[in-house]
Design a protein around this motif. Structure first.
Motif, mmCIF file in Angstrom:
data_model
loop_
_atom_site.group_PDB
_atom_site.id
_atom_site.type_symbol
_atom_site.label_atom_id
_atom_site.label_comp_id
_atom_site.label_asym_id
_atom_site.label_seq_id
_atom_site.Cartn_x
_atom_site.Cartn_y
_atom_site.Cartn_z
ATOM 1 N N VAL A 55 -4.525 -65.656 68.840
ATOM 2 C CA VAL A 55 -3.304 -65.187 68.172
ATOM 3 C C VAL A 55 -2.797 -66.171 67.118
ATOM 4 O O VAL A 55 -1.790 -65.911 66.476
ATOM 5 C CB VAL A 55 -2.185 -64.850 69.187
ATOM 6 C CG1 VAL A 55 -2.615 -63.730 70.110
ATOM 7 C CG2 VAL A 55 -1.762 -66.076 69.972
ATOM 8 N N ALA A 56 -3.502 -67.271 66.945
ATOM 9 C CA ALA A 56 -3.110 -68.272 65.947
ATOM 10 C C ALA A 56 -3.337 -67.727 64.535
ATOM 11 O O ALA A 56 -4.045 -66.741 64.336
ATOM 12 C CB ALA A 56 -3.922 -69.551 66.150
ATOM 13 N N PHE A 57 -2.725 -68.397 63.578
ATOM 14 C CA PHE A 57 -2.912 -68.080 62.159
ATOM 15 C C PHE A 57 -3.730 -69.211 61.564
ATOM 16 O O PHE A 57 -3.485 -70.384 61.849
ATOM 17 C CB PHE A 57 -1.557 -67.976 61.463
ATOM 18 C CG PHE A 57 -0.694 -66.889 62.054
ATOM 19 C CD1 PHE A 57 -0.774 -65.596 61.594
ATOM 20 C CD2 PHE A 57 0.191 -67.171 63.095
ATOM 21 C CE1 PHE A 57 0.014 -64.591 62.146
ATOM 22 C CE2 PHE A 57 0.977 -66.178 63.653
ATOM 23 C CZ PHE A 57 0.888 -64.883 63.175
ATOM 24 N N TYR A 58 -4.684 -68.890 60.715
ATOM 25 C CA TYR A 58 -5.594 -69.883 60.172
ATOM 26 C C TYR A 58 -5.478 -69.952 58.662
ATOM 27 O O TYR A 58 -5.352 -68.922 57.997
ATOM 28 C CB TYR A 58 -7.047 -69.540 60.551
ATOM 29 C CG TYR A 58 -7.280 -69.593 62.043
ATOM 30 C CD1 TYR A 58 -7.763 -70.753 62.641
ATOM 31 C CD2 TYR A 58 -6.981 -68.512 62.849
ATOM 32 C CE1 TYR A 58 -7.956 -70.809 64.012
ATOM 33 C CE2 TYR A 58 -7.166 -68.562 64.213
ATOM 34 C CZ TYR A 58 -7.650 -69.717 64.789
ATOM 35 O OH TYR A 58 -7.831 -69.778 66.147
ATOM 36 N N ASP A 59 -5.512 -71.177 58.141
ATOM 37 C CA ASP A 59 -5.701 -71.333 56.709
ATOM 38 C C ASP A 59 -7.124 -71.827 56.505
ATOM 39 O O ASP A 59 -7.809 -72.192 57.457
ATOM 40 C CB ASP A 59 -4.630 -72.214 56.059
ATOM 41 C CG ASP A 59 -4.499 -73.595 56.669
ATOM 42 O OD1 ASP A 59 -5.192 -73.902 57.644
ATOM 43 O OD2 ASP A 59 -3.689 -74.381 56.154
ATOM 44 N N THR A 60 -7.586 -71.814 55.266
ATOM 45 C CA THR A 60 -9.030 -71.892 55.034
ATOM 46 C C THR A 60 -9.511 -73.083 54.221
ATOM 47 O O THR A 60 -10.699 -73.195 53.961
ATOM 48 C CB THR A 60 -9.487 -70.620 54.314
ATOM 49 O OG1 THR A 60 -8.796 -70.524 53.062
ATOM 50 C CG2 THR A 60 -9.201 -69.380 55.138
ATOM 51 N N ASN A 61 -8.636 -73.967 53.843
ATOM 52 C CA ASN A 61 -9.037 -75.029 52.931
ATOM 53 C C ASN A 61 -8.687 -76.399 53.498
ATOM 54 O O ASN A 61 -7.895 -77.136 52.925
ATOM 55 C CB ASN A 61 -8.356 -74.809 51.572
ATOM 56 C CG ASN A 61 -8.974 -75.634 50.480
ATOM 57 O OD1 ASN A 61 -10.092 -76.122 50.610
ATOM 58 N ND2 ASN A 61 -8.242 -75.805 49.392
ATOM 59 N N ASN A 62 -9.287 -76.734 54.634
ATOM 60 C CA ASN A 62 -8.953 -77.978 55.334
ATOM 61 C C ASN A 62 -10.178 -78.868 55.506
ATOM 62 O O ASN A 62 -11.306 -78.398 55.481
ATOM 63 C CB ASN A 62 -8.400 -77.646 56.727
ATOM 64 C CG ASN A 62 -7.156 -76.813 56.647
ATOM 65 O OD1 ASN A 62 -6.092 -77.313 56.375
ATOM 66 N ND2 ASN A 62 -7.297 -75.516 56.868
ATOM 67 N N VAL A 63 -9.910 -80.128 55.723
ATOM 68 C CA VAL A 63 -10.973 -81.057 56.093
ATOM 69 C C VAL A 63 -11.032 -81.037 57.615
ATOM 70 O O VAL A 63 -10.086 -81.422 58.292
ATOM 71 C CB VAL A 63 -10.674 -82.490 55.581
ATOM 72 C CG1 VAL A 63 -11.742 -83.460 56.064
ATOM 73 C CG2 VAL A 63 -10.569 -82.497 54.069
ATOM 74 N N ALA B 203 -16.688 -79.522 58.811
ATOM 75 C CA ALA B 203 -16.514 -78.997 57.450
ATOM 76 C C ALA B 203 -16.488 -77.470 57.357
ATOM 77 O O ALA B 203 -16.778 -76.917 56.304
ATOM 78 C CB ALA B 203 -17.564 -79.576 56.510
ATOM 79 N N TYR B 204 -16.097 -76.788 58.432
ATOM 80 C CA TYR B 204 -15.933 -75.341 58.328
ATOM 81 C C TYR B 204 -14.637 -74.995 57.605
ATOM 82 O O TYR B 204 -14.526 -73.938 57.001
ATOM 83 C CB TYR B 204 -15.996 -74.672 59.707
ATOM 84 C CG TYR B 204 -17.391 -74.738 60.280
ATOM 85 C CD1 TYR B 204 -18.374 -73.844 59.869
ATOM 86 C CD2 TYR B 204 -17.744 -75.723 61.199
ATOM 87 C CE1 TYR B 204 -19.667 -73.920 60.359
ATOM 88 C CE2 TYR B 204 -19.031 -75.808 61.699
ATOM 89 C CZ TYR B 204 -19.985 -74.905 61.277
ATOM 90 O OH TYR B 204 -21.265 -74.992 61.756
ATOM 91 N N GLY B 205 -13.637 -75.874 57.698
ATOM 92 C CA GLY B 205 -12.423 -75.738 56.898
ATOM 93 C C GLY B 205 -11.307 -74.899 57.468
ATOM 94 O O GLY B 205 -10.269 -74.744 56.836
ATOM 95 N N PHE B 206 -11.472 -74.347 58.673
ATOM 96 C CA PHE B 206 -10.450 -73.479 59.257
ATOM 97 C C PHE B 206 -9.576 -74.276 60.232
ATOM 98 O O PHE B 206 -10.081 -74.846 61.188
ATOM 99 C CB PHE B 206 -11.097 -72.306 60.004
ATOM 100 C CG PHE B 206 -12.030 -71.507 59.149
ATOM 101 C CD1 PHE B 206 -11.549 -70.658 58.158
ATOM 102 C CD2 PHE B 206 -13.405 -71.615 59.320
ATOM 103 C CE1 PHE B 206 -12.415 -69.924 57.364
ATOM 104 C CE2 PHE B 206 -14.279 -70.875 58.536
ATOM 105 C CZ PHE B 206 -13.782 -70.034 57.548
ATOM 106 N N SER B 207 -8.268 -74.290 59.976
ATOM 107 C CA SER B 207 -7.330 -74.956 60.881
ATOM 108 C C SER B 207 -6.301 -73.948 61.361
ATOM 109 O O SER B 207 -5.931 -73.019 60.645
ATOM 110 C CB SER B 207 -6.627 -76.119 60.184
ATOM 111 O OG SER B 207 -7.537 -77.170 59.954
ATOM 112 N N ALA B 208 -5.830 -74.139 62.589
ATOM 113 C CA ALA B 208 -4.934 -73.189 63.243
ATOM 114 C C ALA B 208 -3.472 -73.607 63.141
ATOM 115 O O ALA B 208 -3.147 -74.792 63.113
ATOM 116 C CB ALA B 208 -5.317 -73.058 64.714
#
Length: 148
Positions: free
Chosen positions: A103-111, A115-120
């Motif tokens: 149920v988390a929200f993810y953004d896509t441009n992270n370290v 290196a997949y880049g998805f953080s919650a």
């Protein structure tokens, strides 16, 4: 009298262990930072902002991952039948608190560690304006595409 006291003490200790075990089953397991290993890539789990835990609901066994991408590909590679029933926790990138990954929200441009880049994030309001916001299912879909 002494025998009665020992029985009561033993019962109290037993009940406290049972209560602790039930609490552990409800939430995320304790992480041994810099000692636990990612179940897929075997790197040490040390990034407190992108750690994932998967719990098998049948056995209660917990698997650690250093990046959500490792978790997605691990499920793909292992072909486990309980993936849809799995309890998945991920750390909120801002607070480090374990939250429900589904149920988390993810953004896509992270370290991130792999290196997949998805953080919650627990809420979408904390994600910077203009950033792409995606769901857990979309993260899974994109990681599978990357892993091909």
């Amino acid at each position: 009298m002494m025998k009665y006291l020992k029985v009561v003490l033993l019962l109290a200790i037993s009940l406290s262990f049972i209560a602790c075990e039930k609490e552990t089953q409800k939430g995320a397991s304790k992480v041994h930072w810099d000692r636990d290993m990612c179940s897929r890539c075997v790197m040490v789990v040390s990034d407190r902002k992108n750690t994932v835990q998967v719990k098998n609901p049948d056995t209660q066994k917990t698997y650690m991952f250093d990046d959500i991408g490792c978790m997605v590909l691990w499920f793909e590679e292992e072909g486990l039948g309980w993936q849809d029933k799995a309890i998945v926790w991920i750390t909120d990138v801002d607070t480090g608190e374990f939250i429900d990954a589904r149920v988390a929200f993810y953004d896509t441009n992270n370290v991130t560690p792999m290196a997949y880049g998805f953080s919650a994030h627990k809420t979408k309001e904390v994600i910077k304006e203009g950033e792409e916001i995606i769901s857990y299912d979309e993260v899974v879909k994109r990681v599978k595409k990357i892993g091909q």
